[in-house]
Design a protein around this motif. Structure first.
Motif, PDB file in Angstrom:
ATOM      1  N   ALA A 205      60.995  16.168  34.132  1.00 54.06           N
ATOM      2  CA  ALA A 205      61.996  16.515  35.135  1.00 54.06           C
ATOM      3  C   ALA A 205      62.724  15.258  35.616  1.00 54.06           C
ATOM      4  CB  ALA A 205      61.336  17.232  36.309  1.00 54.06           C
ATOM      5  N   ALA A 206      61.960  14.178  35.828  1.00 54.66           N
ATOM      6  CA  ALA A 206      62.564  12.914  36.269  1.00 54.66           C
ATOM      7  C   ALA A 206      63.453  12.338  35.170  1.00 54.66           C
ATOM      8  CB  ALA A 206      61.470  11.917  36.643  1.00 54.66           C
ATOM      9  N   PHE A 207      62.975  12.420  33.920  1.00 57.63           N
ATOM     10  CA  PHE A 207      63.761  11.903  32.802  1.00 57.63           C
ATOM     11  C   PHE A 207      65.071  12.668  32.652  1.00 57.63           C
ATOM     12  CE2 PHE A 207      65.023  12.554  28.368  1.00 57.63           C
ATOM     13  CZ  PHE A 207      65.352  11.254  28.016  1.00 57.63           C
ATOM     14  N   MET A 208      65.004  13.992  32.756  1.00 58.92           N
ATOM     15  CA  MET A 208      66.203  14.808  32.590  1.00 58.92           C
ATOM     16  C   MET A 208      67.246  14.488  33.657  1.00 58.92           C
ATOM     17  SD  MET A 208      66.073  16.480  29.884  1.00 58.92           S
ATOM     18  CE  MET A 208      64.829  16.831  28.634  1.00 58.92           C
ATOM     19  N   THR A 209      66.794  14.224  34.866  1.00 60.08           N
ATOM     20  CA  THR A 209      67.720  13.859  35.935  1.00 60.08           C
ATOM     21  C   THR A 209      68.439  12.557  35.590  1.00 60.08           C
ATOM     22  OG1 THR A 209      66.372  14.951  37.622  1.00 60.08           O
ATOM     23  CG2 THR A 209      67.928  13.279  38.384  1.00 60.08           C
ATOM     24  N   ASP A 210      67.678  11.572  35.101  1.00 63.38           N
ATOM     25  CA  ASP A 210      68.275  10.292  34.706  1.00 63.38           C
ATOM     26  C   ASP A 210      69.221  10.462  33.518  1.00 63.38           C
ATOM     27  OD1 ASP A 210      66.860   9.017  36.688  1.00 63.38           O
ATOM     28  OD2 ASP A 210      65.246   8.340  35.366  1.00 63.38           O
ATOM     29  N   LEU A 211      68.823  11.305  32.563  1.00 61.91           N
ATOM     30  CA  LEU A 211      69.648  11.518  31.374  1.00 61.91           C
ATOM     31  C   LEU A 211      70.970  12.188  31.736  1.00 61.91           C
ATOM     32  CD1 LEU A 211      70.179  11.472  28.370  1.00 61.91           C
ATOM     33  CD2 LEU A 211      68.761  13.529  28.125  1.00 61.91           C
ATOM     34  N   MET A 212      70.920  13.138  32.646  1.00 59.40           N
ATOM     35  CA  MET A 212      72.147  13.806  33.077  1.00 59.40           C
ATOM     36  C   MET A 212      73.119  12.809  33.710  1.00 59.40           C
ATOM     37  SD  MET A 212      70.575  17.330  34.653  1.00 59.40           S
ATOM     38  CE  MET A 212      69.689  18.499  33.600  1.00 59.40           C
ATOM     39  N   THR A 213      72.562  11.871  34.478  1.00 61.87           N
ATOM     40  CA  THR A 213      73.396  10.837  35.093  1.00 61.87           C
ATOM     41  C   THR A 213      74.022   9.950  34.022  1.00 61.87           C
ATOM     42  OG1 THR A 213      71.990  10.810  37.064  1.00 61.87           O
ATOM     43  CG2 THR A 213      73.410   8.900  36.711  1.00 61.87           C
TER      44      THR A 213
ATOM     45  N   SER B 105      61.301  26.301  33.760  1.00 61.24           N
ATOM     46  CA  SER B 105      62.191  25.787  34.804  1.00 61.24           C
ATOM     47  C   SER B 105      62.996  24.595  34.318  1.00 61.24           C
ATOM     48  CB  SER B 105      61.382  25.399  36.048  1.00 61.24           C
ATOM     49  OG  SER B 105      60.432  24.398  35.737  1.00 61.24           O
ATOM     50  N   VAL B 106      62.360  23.705  33.536  1.00 61.26           N
ATOM     51  CA  VAL B 106      63.068  22.544  33.009  1.00 61.26           C
ATOM     52  C   VAL B 106      64.128  22.983  32.003  1.00 61.26           C
ATOM     53  CG1 VAL B 106      62.841  20.386  31.722  1.00 61.26           C
ATOM     54  CG2 VAL B 106      61.083  21.037  33.369  1.00 61.26           C
ATOM     55  N   LEU B 107      63.764  23.929  31.143  1.00 59.74           N
ATOM     56  CA  LEU B 107      64.704  24.414  30.144  1.00 59.74           C
ATOM     57  C   LEU B 107      65.893  25.114  30.790  1.00 59.74           C
ATOM     58  CD1 LEU B 107      62.286  25.761  27.382  1.00 59.74           C
ATOM     59  CD2 LEU B 107      63.730  23.736  27.276  1.00 59.74           C
ATOM     60  N   GLN B 108      65.640  25.812  31.894  1.00 61.34           N
ATOM     61  CA  GLN B 108      66.732  26.468  32.607  1.00 61.34           C
ATOM     62  C   GLN B 108      67.709  25.431  33.146  1.00 61.34           C
ATOM     63  OE1 GLN B 108      67.014  29.861  32.718  1.00 61.34           O
ATOM     64  NE2 GLN B 108      69.058  29.453  33.504  1.00 61.34           N
ATOM     65  N   GLN B 109      67.157  24.346  33.670  1.00 63.16           N
ATOM     66  CA  GLN B 109      67.992  23.252  34.165  1.00 63.16           C
ATOM     67  C   GLN B 109      68.799  22.641  33.019  1.00 63.16           C
ATOM     68  OE1 GLN B 109      65.794  19.829  35.514  1.00 63.16           O
ATOM     69  NE2 GLN B 109      67.471  19.057  36.768  1.00 63.16           N
ATOM     70  N   GLU B 110      68.147  22.468  31.876  1.00 62.78           N
ATOM     71  CA  GLU B 110      68.829  21.927  30.701  1.00 62.78           C
ATOM     72  C   GLU B 110      69.964  22.844  30.254  1.00 62.78           C
ATOM     73  OE1 GLU B 110      66.838  19.598  27.537  1.00 62.78           O
ATOM     74  OE2 GLU B 110      65.136  20.840  28.112  1.00 62.78           O
TER      75      GLU B 110
ATOM     76  N   GLU C  65      85.650  31.037  24.620  1.00 64.19           N
ATOM     77  CA  GLU C  65      84.333  31.007  23.986  1.00 64.19           C
ATOM     78  C   GLU C  65      83.218  31.104  25.030  1.00 64.19           C
ATOM     79  OE1 GLU C  65      83.779  31.134  20.847  1.00 64.19           O
ATOM     80  OE2 GLU C  65      85.823  30.805  20.109  1.00 64.19           O
ATOM     81  N   ASP C  66      82.068  31.626  24.607  1.00 65.01           N
ATOM     82  CA  ASP C  66      80.910  31.791  25.493  1.00 65.01           C
ATOM     83  C   ASP C  66      80.111  30.485  25.527  1.00 65.01           C
ATOM     84  OD1 ASP C  66      78.526  32.449  26.784  1.00 65.01           O
ATOM     85  OD2 ASP C  66      78.501  34.485  25.967  1.00 65.01           O
ATOM     86  N   ALA C  67      80.343  29.675  26.550  1.00 64.18           N
ATOM     87  CA  ALA C  67      79.714  28.354  26.638  1.00 64.18           C
ATOM     88  C   ALA C  67      78.196  28.451  26.760  1.00 64.18           C
ATOM     89  CB  ALA C  67      80.284  27.584  27.829  1.00 64.18           C
ATOM     90  N   ARG C  68      77.717  29.423  27.510  1.00 63.86           N
ATOM     91  CA  ARG C  68      76.269  29.530  27.704  1.00 63.86           C
ATOM     92  C   ARG C  68      75.565  29.946  26.412  1.00 63.86           C
ATOM     93  NH1 ARG C  68      73.486  28.880  32.093  1.00 63.86           N
ATOM     94  NH2 ARG C  68      71.332  29.602  32.243  1.00 63.86           N
ATOM     95  N   GLN C  69      76.160  30.852  25.688  1.00 66.15           N
ATOM     96  CA  GLN C  69      75.564  31.288  24.430  1.00 66.15           C
ATOM     97  C   GLN C  69      75.493  30.128  23.436  1.00 66.15           C
ATOM     98  OE1 GLN C  69      77.805  34.042  21.848  1.00 66.15           O
ATOM     99  NE2 GLN C  69      75.939  35.270  21.718  1.00 66.15           N
ATOM    100  N   LEU C  70      76.551  29.335  23.368  1.00 66.54           N
ATOM    101  CA  LEU C  70      76.564  28.190  22.462  1.00 66.54           C
ATOM    102  C   LEU C  70      75.568  27.120  22.909  1.00 66.54           C
ATOM    103  CD1 LEU C  70      80.399  27.856  21.788  1.00 66.54           C
ATOM    104  CD2 LEU C  70      78.634  28.598  20.174  1.00 66.54           C
ATOM    105  N   ALA C  71      75.453  26.920  24.220  1.00 65.47           N
ATOM    106  CA  ALA C  71      74.489  25.950  24.746  1.00 65.47           C
ATOM    107  C   ALA C  71      73.067  26.377  24.397  1.00 65.47           C
ATOM    108  CB  ALA C  71      74.648  25.820  26.257  1.00 65.47           C
TER     109      ALA C  71
END
Length: 202
Positions: free
Chosen positions: A69-77, A127-132, A148-154
């Protein structure tokens, strides 16, 4: 029934146990770490540890989830500093793969134990995957036409990227996790991202 204060104390104790476990896993590796090792660091006996965690596997997964969770926050930044939307998506997917490899190597997790723990990871990673998925959808909206359906492609990209990752683990058999070759997975993930974006923008 626990009071709010008791719940807070429980959370604090779990956090302390989690930190002690993270130190032990990093020092001895997952396979060699025992609950007794963790208990000595936190000054709790094994019976007391069982009050907070059912077993070593559950504790390990909690450690990795918190780290992730901490890594994903840093990666998003980090990704937010990249201008090109397509490169944002590719960077996000390849960096999360590299982090996965880093986790395995840091904790000296054997492929056999990884395969045993994988179903629990998938269940608890929700929960982490939902955030991703939410974040990748945001990136995707900037890279594709509004129709296009952005969520489906994501979701498609995440699922295929994870499938490629799992295939690399299976292909490695029962050797050490540091022997897993993720270079082809990175290449295929970037290629897949490129092809999908080219297709929807054609």
């Amino acid at each position: 029934m626990e009071t709010k204060t008791e719940e807070t104390k429980t959370d604090q104790k779990r956090r302390a146990i989690r930190q002690a476990a993270a130190d032990c896993f990093a020092r001895y590796g997952y396979d060699k770490t025992t609950l007794d090792d963790i208990g000595k660091v936190i000054r709790l006996n094994k019976a007391s540890l069982y009050y907070y965690y059912k077993n070593k596997e559950e504790l390990f997964i909690d450690v990795v989830l918190q780290e992730s969770a901490a890594f994903m926050t840093d990666l998003m930044t980090k990704v937010a500093t990249i201008d090109d939307p397509a490169e944002q998506i590719s960077t996000y997917l390849t960096e999360r793969l590299r982090y996965y490899k880093q986790v395995l190597n840091l904790h000296s997790l054997s492929i056999e134990n990884l395969q045993t723990l994988e179903p629990q990871f998938e269940q608890l990673y929700t929960s982490v995957l939902q955030q991703e998925l939410d974040f990748l959808e945001t990136l995707m909206r900037k890279a594709i036409p509004p129709s296009e359906d952005a969520r489906q492609l994501a979701s498609l990209l995440l699922n295929v990227a994870d499938a490629l990752k799992h295939k690399a683990v299976r292909d490695a058999g029962f050797g050490p996790t540091h022997a897993i070759d993720y270079s082809e997975v990175e290449h295929e993930t970037r290629l897949l991202t490129k092809l999908i974006l080219q297709g929807v923008n054609a």
